[in-house]
Design a protein around this motif. Structure first.
Motif, PDB file in Angstrom:
ATOM      1  N   GLY A  18       6.649 -13.403   7.413  1.00 49.07           N
ATOM      2  CA  GLY A  18       7.355 -13.167   8.676  1.00 49.07           C
ATOM      3  C   GLY A  18       6.386 -12.769   9.783  1.00 49.07           C
ATOM      4  O   GLY A  18       6.500 -13.226  10.922  1.00 49.07           O
ATOM      5  N   GLY A  37       4.718 -15.552  11.396  1.00 47.17           N
ATOM      6  CA  GLY A  37       5.554 -16.386  12.256  1.00 47.17           C
ATOM      7  C   GLY A  37       6.704 -17.092  11.564  1.00 47.17           C
ATOM      8  O   GLY A  37       7.427 -17.863  12.195  1.00 47.17           O
ATOM      9  N   SER A  38       6.913 -16.848  10.263  1.00 49.37           N
ATOM     10  CA  SER A  38       7.984 -17.539   9.543  1.00 49.37           C
ATOM     11  C   SER A  38       9.351 -16.931   9.845  1.00 49.37           C
ATOM     12  O   SER A  38       9.516 -15.719   9.844  1.00 49.37           O
ATOM     13  N   ARG A  39      10.316 -17.816  10.065  1.00 46.03           N
ATOM     14  CA  ARG A  39      11.719 -17.406  10.190  1.00 46.03           C
ATOM     15  C   ARG A  39      12.410 -17.438   8.828  1.00 46.03           C
ATOM     16  O   ARG A  39      13.385 -16.767   8.602  1.00 46.03           O
ATOM     17  N   LYS A  68       7.822 -16.441  16.738  1.00 50.14           N
ATOM     18  CA  LYS A  68       8.032 -17.226  15.528  1.00 50.14           C
ATOM     19  C   LYS A  68       7.368 -18.596  15.713  1.00 50.14           C
ATOM     20  O   LYS A  68       7.320 -19.142  16.812  1.00 50.14           O
TER      21      LYS A  68
END
Length: 192
Positions: free
Chosen positions: A129, A132-134, A156
């Motif tokens: 996260g 940048g991971s959703r 993100k």
């Protein structure tokens, strides 16, 4: 029967020009071209290409079940390290040791193969996260996932795709379809 004579011409179909990593158009200056494909079921391994260099693939024999991760210098575009982490039977601590110490600006390319999530814990999901991971927080058994993030991103990542493993929508028996993603990533300036 005469096929072509004087004054007539046979024209071949123009071939679509392919650019770095097979992209349909070139990337702008100071951008890195990439294409990645998640694994298909537990049969076809994932691929990660950057600037026309295959970083990870079955042919290079450096992919495996779980998460396939290539770390890249965000300024030079050079590969730092590429490793596969077995998220079904492996030790999640190996993955944590790999992604915890990342330097600011390191690009992280992730392609799933077979099962990306069984061994994932809260810390792993939180670290992805922060890159940048959703979708890392909801990854589950045999989902398909491709993601490009970076250490120190403010928002993100626009480079992420996720398909849930669902017996109603799976393309393969027991697995969702493979995901393919391509694009142009802005090169980081060495000053930032």
């Amino acid at each position: 029967m005469r096929l072509a004579g004087p004054g007539s011409s046979v024209t071949a179909e123009p071939r679509a020009r392919k650019y770095k990593c097979g992209l349909p158009q070139p990337c702008p200056e100071e951008h890195l071209a990439f294409r990645m494909v998640s694994g298909a079921a537990n049969v076809i391994g994932p691929k990660i290409c950057l600037e026309d260099k295959m970083l990870m693939s079955s042919v290079k024999d450096n992919v495996g079940r779980g998460l396939n991760i290539a770390l890249v210098n965000g300024v030079s575009g050079e590969l730092i390290e590429a490793r596969a982490f077995d998220m079904w039977a492996g030790d999640v601590n190996d993955l944590l040791k790999f992604i915890r110490p990342l330097h600011e600006g390191t690009l992280v390319f992730v392609a799933s193969y077979d099962d990306p999530a069984t061994k994932m814990n809260e810390e792993t999901r939180k670290l992805f996260g922060e890159l940048g991971s959703r979708n890392a927080k909801e990854l589950a058994f045999r989902d398909s996932w491709v993601f490009v993030g970076a250490k120190g991103v403010q928002n993100k990542s626009p480079f992420e795709q996720h398909v849930k493993n669902s017996k109603h929508t799976n393309k393969y028996e027991g697995w969702p379809e493979a995901l393919e993603m391509e694009g142009c990533i802005p090169r980081r300036s060495s000053a930032s």
